[in-house]
Design an enzyme around this catalytic site. Sequence first.
Site, PDB file in Angstrom:
ATOM      1  N   GLU A  80      23.487  82.269  -0.441  1.00  0.00           N
ATOM      2  CA  GLU A  80      22.886  83.201   0.521  1.00  0.00           C
ATOM      3  C   GLU A  80      23.894  83.617   1.592  1.00  0.00           C
TER       4      GLU A  80
ATOM      5  N   GLY B  82      18.950  80.978  -9.992  1.00  0.00           N
ATOM      6  CA  GLY B  82      18.194  79.745 -10.250  1.00  0.00           C
ATOM      7  C   GLY B  82      17.094  79.985 -11.284  1.00  0.00           C
TER       8      GLY B  82
ATOM      9  N   THR C  48      24.579  87.693  -7.743  1.00  0.00           N
ATOM     10  CA  THR C  48      25.960  87.231  -7.902  1.00  0.00           C
ATOM     11  C   THR C  48      26.426  87.358  -9.349  1.00  0.00           C
TER      12      THR C  48
HETATM   13  C1  LIG Z   1      13.377  81.383  -1.161  1.00  0.00           C
HETATM   14  C2  LIG Z   1      14.223  80.196  -0.830  1.00  0.00           C
HETATM   15  C3  LIG Z   1      13.897  79.788   0.536  1.00  0.00           C
HETATM   16  C4  LIG Z   1      14.368  78.761   1.150  1.00  0.00           C
HETATM   17  C5  LIG Z   1      15.306  77.825   0.576  1.00  0.00           C
HETATM   18  C6  LIG Z   1      14.617  76.593   0.515  1.00  0.00           C
HETATM   19  C7  LIG Z   1      15.038  75.635  -0.184  1.00  0.00           C
HETATM   20  C8  LIG Z   1      16.281  75.633  -0.979  1.00  0.00           C
HETATM   21  C9  LIG Z   1      15.832  75.403  -2.340  1.00  0.00           C
HETATM   22  C10 LIG Z   1      16.316  75.949  -3.383  1.00  0.00           C
HETATM   23  C11 LIG Z   1      17.404  76.950  -3.382  1.00  0.00           C
HETATM   24  C12 LIG Z   1      16.760  78.261  -3.221  1.00  0.00           C
HETATM   25  C13 LIG Z   1      17.353  79.354  -3.284  1.00  0.00           C
HETATM   26  C14 LIG Z   1      18.784  79.552  -3.544  1.00  0.00           C
HETATM   27  C15 LIG Z   1      18.905  80.983  -3.346  1.00  0.00           C
HETATM   28  C16 LIG Z   1      20.322  81.426  -3.373  1.00  0.00           C
HETATM   29  C17 LIG Z   1      20.228  82.883  -3.592  1.00  0.00           C
HETATM   30  C18 LIG Z   1      21.525  83.617  -3.411  1.00  0.00           C
HETATM   31  O1  LIG Z   1      22.548  83.088  -3.101  1.00  0.00           O
HETATM   32  S1  LIG Z   1      21.371  85.282  -3.641  1.00  0.00           S
HETATM   33  C19 LIG Z   1      22.963  85.907  -3.374  1.00  0.00           C
HETATM   34  C20 LIG Z   1      23.280  85.936  -1.894  1.00  0.00           C
HETATM   35  N1  LIG Z   1      24.507  86.636  -1.687  1.00  0.00           N
HETATM   36  C21 LIG Z   1      25.001  86.842  -0.507  1.00  0.00           C
HETATM   37  O2  LIG Z   1      24.470  86.416   0.504  1.00  0.00           O
HETATM   38  C22 LIG Z   1      26.227  87.687  -0.457  1.00  0.00           C
HETATM   39  C23 LIG Z   1      26.892  87.707   0.900  1.00  0.00           C
HETATM   40  N2  LIG Z   1      27.445  89.016   1.167  1.00  0.00           N
HETATM   41  C24 LIG Z   1      26.841  89.926   1.991  1.00  0.00           C
HETATM   42  O3  LIG Z   1      25.779  89.681   2.527  1.00  0.00           O
HETATM   43  C25 LIG Z   1      27.531  91.240   2.151  1.00  0.00           C
HETATM   44  O4  LIG Z   1      28.312  91.628   1.159  1.00  0.00           O
HETATM   45  C26 LIG Z   1      28.393  91.319   3.416  1.00  0.00           C
HETATM   46  C27 LIG Z   1      29.453  90.227   3.408  1.00  0.00           C
HETATM   47  C28 LIG Z   1      27.489  91.152   4.613  1.00  0.00           C
HETATM   48  C29 LIG Z   1      29.105  92.706   3.505  1.00  0.00           C
HETATM   49  O5  LIG Z   1      28.344  93.646   2.895  1.00  0.00           O
HETATM   50  P1  LIG Z   1      28.880  95.092   2.563  1.00  0.00           P
HETATM   51  O6  LIG Z   1      30.273  95.000   2.042  1.00  0.00           O
HETATM   52  O7  LIG Z   1      27.902  95.827   1.754  1.00  0.00           O
HETATM   53  O8  LIG Z   1      28.851  95.645   3.958  1.00  0.00           O
HETATM   54  P2  LIG Z   1      29.812  96.616   4.646  1.00  0.00           P
HETATM   55  O9  LIG Z   1      31.064  95.884   4.943  1.00  0.00           O
HETATM   56  O10 LIG Z   1      29.881  97.885   3.890  1.00  0.00           O
HETATM   57  O11 LIG Z   1      28.997  96.992   5.943  1.00  0.00           O
HETATM   58  C30 LIG Z   1      28.854  96.085   6.842  1.00  0.00           C
HETATM   59  C31 LIG Z   1      27.804  96.696   7.771  1.00  0.00           C
HETATM   60  O12 LIG Z   1      26.531  96.399   7.254  1.00  0.00           O
HETATM   61  C32 LIG Z   1      25.894  95.510   8.151  1.00  0.00           C
HETATM   62  N3  LIG Z   1      25.132  94.554   7.347  1.00  0.00           N
HETATM   63  C33 LIG Z   1      25.599  93.770   6.357  1.00  0.00           C
HETATM   64  N4  LIG Z   1      24.600  93.025   5.878  1.00  0.00           N
HETATM   65  C34 LIG Z   1      23.496  93.360   6.569  1.00  0.00           C
HETATM   66  C35 LIG Z   1      22.145  92.915   6.539  1.00  0.00           C
HETATM   67  N5  LIG Z   1      21.749  91.983   5.678  1.00  0.00           N
HETATM   68  N6  LIG Z   1      21.281  93.463   7.401  1.00  0.00           N
HETATM   69  C36 LIG Z   1      21.677  94.391   8.290  1.00  0.00           C
HETATM   70  N7  LIG Z   1      22.950  94.860   8.381  1.00  0.00           N
HETATM   71  C37 LIG Z   1      23.834  94.336   7.529  1.00  0.00           C
HETATM   72  C38 LIG Z   1      27.009  94.860   8.910  1.00  0.00           C
HETATM   73  O13 LIG Z   1      26.594  94.322  10.114  1.00  0.00           O
HETATM   74  C39 LIG Z   1      27.946  96.017   9.085  1.00  0.00           C
HETATM   75  O14 LIG Z   1      27.458  96.828  10.121  1.00  0.00           O
HETATM   76  P3  LIG Z   1      28.471  97.604  11.055  1.00  0.00           P
HETATM   77  O15 LIG Z   1      29.282  96.556  11.751  1.00  0.00           O
HETATM   78  O16 LIG Z   1      29.320  98.485  10.188  1.00  0.00           O
HETATM   79  O17 LIG Z   1      27.571  98.354  11.997  1.00  0.00           O
HETATM   80  C1  LIG Z   2      23.401  76.228  -5.859  1.00  0.00           C
HETATM   81  C2  LIG Z   2      23.629  77.700  -5.838  1.00  0.00           C
HETATM   82  C3  LIG Z   2      22.570  78.553  -6.112  1.00  0.00           C
HETATM   83  C4  LIG Z   2      22.762  79.925  -6.130  1.00  0.00           C
HETATM   84  N1  LIG Z   2      21.709  80.721  -6.454  1.00  0.00           N
HETATM   85  C5  LIG Z   2      21.904  82.063  -6.563  1.00  0.00           C
HETATM   86  C6  LIG Z   2      20.839  82.912  -6.965  1.00  0.00           C
HETATM   87  O1  LIG Z   2      19.720  82.482  -7.198  1.00  0.00           O
HETATM   88  N2  LIG Z   2      21.107  84.235  -7.103  1.00  0.00           N
HETATM   89  C7  LIG Z   2      22.330  84.771  -6.850  1.00  0.00           C
HETATM   90  O2  LIG Z   2      22.489  85.979  -6.978  1.00  0.00           O
HETATM   91  N3  LIG Z   2      23.358  83.990  -6.431  1.00  0.00           N
HETATM   92  C8  LIG Z   2      23.172  82.659  -6.290  1.00  0.00           C
HETATM   93  N4  LIG Z   2      24.214  81.842  -5.876  1.00  0.00           N
HETATM   94  C9  LIG Z   2      25.525  82.440  -5.616  1.00  0.00           C
HETATM   95  C10 LIG Z   2      25.888  82.480  -4.137  1.00  0.00           C
HETATM   96  O3  LIG Z   2      25.139  83.428  -3.453  1.00  0.00           O
HETATM   97  C11 LIG Z   2      27.385  82.763  -4.011  1.00  0.00           C
HETATM   98  O4  LIG Z   2      28.060  81.632  -4.535  1.00  0.00           O
HETATM   99  C12 LIG Z   2      27.811  83.011  -2.590  1.00  0.00           C
HETATM  100  O5  LIG Z   2      27.290  84.238  -2.120  1.00  0.00           O
HETATM  101  C13 LIG Z   2      29.354  83.019  -2.428  1.00  0.00           C
HETATM  102  O6  LIG Z   2      29.939  83.906  -3.314  1.00  0.00           O
HETATM  103  P1  LIG Z   2      31.097  83.436  -4.326  1.00  0.00           P
HETATM  104  O7  LIG Z   2      30.658  82.195  -4.989  1.00  0.00           O
HETATM  105  O8  LIG Z   2      31.442  84.588  -5.177  1.00  0.00           O
HETATM  106  O9  LIG Z   2      32.330  83.085  -3.409  1.00  0.00           O
HETATM  107  P2  LIG Z   2      33.538  84.066  -3.054  1.00  0.00           P
HETATM  108  O10 LIG Z   2      32.976  85.313  -2.466  1.00  0.00           O
HETATM  109  O11 LIG Z   2      34.438  84.210  -4.205  1.00  0.00           O
HETATM  110  O12 LIG Z   2      34.245  83.222  -1.922  1.00  0.00           O
HETATM  111  C14 LIG Z   2      35.265  82.255  -2.208  1.00  0.00           C
HETATM  112  C15 LIG Z   2      36.006  81.929  -0.901  1.00  0.00           C
HETATM  113  O13 LIG Z   2      36.665  83.100  -0.438  1.00  0.00           O
HETATM  114  C16 LIG Z   2      36.291  83.373   0.902  1.00  0.00           C
HETATM  115  N5  LIG Z   2      36.181  84.840   1.070  1.00  0.00           N
HETATM  116  C17 LIG Z   2      35.583  85.740   0.264  1.00  0.00           C
HETATM  117  N6  LIG Z   2      35.674  86.965   0.777  1.00  0.00           N
HETATM  118  C18 LIG Z   2      36.327  86.862   1.945  1.00  0.00           C
HETATM  119  C19 LIG Z   2      36.702  87.760   2.983  1.00  0.00           C
HETATM  120  N7  LIG Z   2      36.391  89.066   2.920  1.00  0.00           N
HETATM  121  N8  LIG Z   2      37.335  87.293   4.077  1.00  0.00           N
HETATM  122  C20 LIG Z   2      37.623  85.970   4.176  1.00  0.00           C
HETATM  123  N9  LIG Z   2      37.298  85.060   3.241  1.00  0.00           N
HETATM  124  C21 LIG Z   2      36.650  85.492   2.145  1.00  0.00           C
HETATM  125  C22 LIG Z   2      34.938  82.709   1.115  1.00  0.00           C
HETATM  126  O14 LIG Z   2      34.752  82.360   2.486  1.00  0.00           O
HETATM  127  C23 LIG Z   2      35.070  81.476   0.221  1.00  0.00           C
HETATM  128  O15 LIG Z   2      35.705  80.453   0.943  1.00  0.00           O
HETATM  129  C24 LIG Z   2      24.043  80.463  -5.843  1.00  0.00           C
HETATM  130  C25 LIG Z   2      25.107  79.607  -5.544  1.00  0.00           C
HETATM  131  C26 LIG Z   2      24.915  78.249  -5.540  1.00  0.00           C
HETATM  132  C27 LIG Z   2      26.070  77.357  -5.219  1.00  0.00           C
END
Ligand SMILES: CC/C=C\C/C=C\C/C=C\C/C=C\CCCCC(=O)SCCNC(=O)CCNC(=O)[C@H](O)C(C)(C)COP(=O)(O)OP(=O)(O)OC[C@H]1O[C@@H](n2cnc3c(N)ncnc32)[C@H](O)[C@@H]1OP(=O)(O)O
Ligand SMILES: Cc1cc2nc3c(=O)[nH]c(=O)nc-3n(C[C@H](O)[C@H](O)[C@H](O)COP(=O)(O)OP(=O)(O)OC[C@H]3O[C@@H](n4cnc5c(N)ncnc54)[C@H](O)[C@@H]3O)c2cc1C
Length: 551
Positions: A317, A73, A34
């Site tokens: 996530e 994190g 992110t």
């Molecule tokens: C290790 C920790 C374990 C447990 C936790 C326990 C305790 C908690 C304790 C502490 C906290 C621990 C950890 C915190 C960790 C937080 C880490 C993060 O947040 S990391 C950042 C995570 N970010 C996201 O999740 C971003 C979300 N966005 C997306 O996933 C993608 O952008 C999207 C919204 C899915 C779209 O992607 P994109 O734009 O690239 O895709 P397209 O529109 O081009 O294509 C869509 C096409 O692809 C298919 N698809 C999308 N994603 C997937 C996938 N993952 N696998 C398979 N296919 C995928 C989708 O279905 C579409 O298919 P189509 O319909 O075209 O056939």
């Molecule tokens: C405690 C915590 C720990 C984290 N740890 C990690 C980490 O270890 N590594 C890491 O990489 N990231 C980490 N993140 C980031 C996290 O993965 C992102 O915050 C999350 O994926 C959401 O993205 P954003 O914050 O940019 O929200 P945005 O994408 O800006 O979303 C803002 C709002 O807009 C809406 N929105 C966005 N796009 C669309 C759309 N296409 N259509 C409709 N609505 C939409 C969403 O639903 C949301 O309500 C962490 C976040 C938190 C809070």
Amino acid sequence: MFVPTLMGQCTPEQQAYWLPRALDMQIIGTYAQTELGHGTFIRGLETTATYDPETETFVMNSPTLTSYKWWAGGLAKTVNYCIVVAQLYTKGVCHGTHPFIVQIRDEETHMPRPGVKVGDIGPKLGFNTADNGYLGFDNYRIPRDNMMMKNAQVLKDGTYVKVARHGKATYGTMVFVRVLLVNEAAFNLAKACTIAVRYSAIRRQCSPDSEGSELQVLDYSTQQHKLFICIATAHALQLNSTWLWKTFSDTLAAIKQGNVDTLPELHALSSCLKALSTADAASLIEQCRHACGGHGYMMSSGLPYLYAFVTATRTYEGDYTILLLQTARFLVKAYEQVEAGKPLTPTVSYLSQAFTGKKLPWDSSPDGIIRAFQALAAGKLSSTVKSLRKRLESGLSYEQAWELSTIQLNGAAEAHCRAVMSQNYKSEIERLTVNSSPNVKLVLQQLYKVYLYYWALERTGDLLLYTSISESDIFELQLRYEGLLKEIRPNAVGIVDAFDLRDEVLHSALGSYDGNVYERLMAEAQKSPLNAEPVNQTFHTYLKPMMKGKL
Ligand SMILES: CC/C=C\C/C=C\C/C=C\C/C=C\CCCCC(=O)SCCNC(=O)CCNC(=O)[C@H](O)C(C)(C)COP(=O)(O)OP(=O)(O)OC[C@H]1O[C@@H](n2cnc3c(N)ncnc32)[C@H](O)[C@@H]1OP(=O)(O)O
Ligand SMILES: Cc1cc2nc3c(=O)[nH]c(=O)nc-3n(C[C@H](O)[C@H](O)[C@H](O)COP(=O)(O)OP(=O)(O)OC[C@H]3O[C@@H](n4cnc5c(N)ncnc54)[C@H](O)[C@@H]3O)c2cc1C
């Protein structure tokens, strides 16, 4: 996130080098995807990794303020390595986002390496013991081998080679963590309901008849309505989490054999189950806090901490809305398969019977309610596709029509997920209790019935649209639900004790096993620094001058 990504995105040779160092904690890492400007839209990330064949290095850059990594994190002060997701450029062509292993601090001094700008993002709603950080690069070079090369490679001369069979293979760690988060939601909700149910058995308030003694608050129907759905949901999430883990393991095994056919269904399931389980857990933990009245607002109850921790899981996530929309994409494709008479994958197979055009006859048995949830999901999906097509016919592009239909698409995905969760909950209880005593069976069945009745009553509007349920059926279901709460009441404390959560894990003055709520609340209050002295200096500095008119 660091170790699972090393496992999932490295070649065997890279794993042999990095994994032992990470597992022995010779290095500590995090996952920085992110950025300040982009979280959901991964393709929009701005950090660049540009290959230089002269030096066989990647040059990392953060070209804008919004390209700074944000949130990872442990990034601020703890880690010395980092997985950085960046846009890969080679031979002047951008190949999209790829993961890289980047050393950000010296292994001896822990100083940031030259060209690395790293720091803490500041206080958050919760998670304040985690040093979530920011990270920027200024022409910072890393060796070519530090690109994680399982799914794509850059050869020494800069040639880009795609290896993966699936375009989204680099998103694998996110799918894995989404699966784990369903279990995390179950565990934390189990903690909250243990605290709230135990406390509600101790807490007495009001006397319905003025002569009698005060009732345990757990005896009130409204308290049972607040809390028993929490217990049932904790069970539902736990069983769905185990089921999802098996689905994940089977898909991973198939992918290892070169078969990616089941990945779209796993992605659709892990997306909606992560979304719904984290959202339900967060709102029900808050409900547990409400159920504890004022004492639930105390940090020493443990509930504010639990809520702050879990509410973040709804966002990280993959945000709730975004993940439901991913499931909706899969559902719309399934709808088209039904129309084309093509076979469906297991979790959407119910759709093939659902588009009869008639309302499903109402049947209030557990299986009948699950079929009703499926009819509701199918009905919502069908209405959504109709809206989508109407918008397309009006001349809008697919993207415009899709965007205007996203509220309905989310509703259909939520209904589908609820149907899947309900079905799994009931069938897993039946499978697991085959050899259980009749009493254990009875209690576990009472709980899944609570779950089914609760959600049926929450969705009466939808049921009226898509099934033949009548006003009197709803009235009858409400009475049955209220009766069920009374049947569960005598076992409620025993059921939460069965979560087997130690006091050290609950960390709550209200929820301890001994029930000494008031003694523990008072003992915690004594720890307040304000109780260390009889008169605080602020009296002399501010209050007294104000009272004497000298301010
Ligand atoms: C290790 C920790 C374990 C447990 C936790 C326990 C305790 C908690 C304790 C502490 C906290 C621990 C950890 C915190 C960790 C937080 C880490 C993060 O947040 S990391 C950042 C995570 N970010 C996201 O999740 C971003 C979300 N966005 C997306 O996933 C993608 O952008 C999207 C919204 C899915 C779209 O992607 P994109 O734009 O690239 O895709 P397209 O529109 O081009 O294509 C869509 C096409 O692809 C298919 N698809 C999308 N994603 C997937 C996938 N993952 N696998 C398979 N296919 C995928 C989708 O279905 C579409 O298919 P189509 O319909 O075209 O056939
Ligand atoms: C405690 C915590 C720990 C984290 N740890 C990690 C980490 O270890 N590594 C890491 O990489 N990231 C980490 N993140 C980031 C996290 O993965 C992102 O915050 C999350 O994926 C959401 O993205 P954003 O914050 O940019 O929200 P945005 O994408 O800006 O979303 C803002 C709002 O807009 C809406 N929105 C966005 N796009 C669309 C759309 N296409 N259509 C409709 N609505 C939409 C969403 O639903 C949301 O309500 C962490 C976040 C938190 C809070």
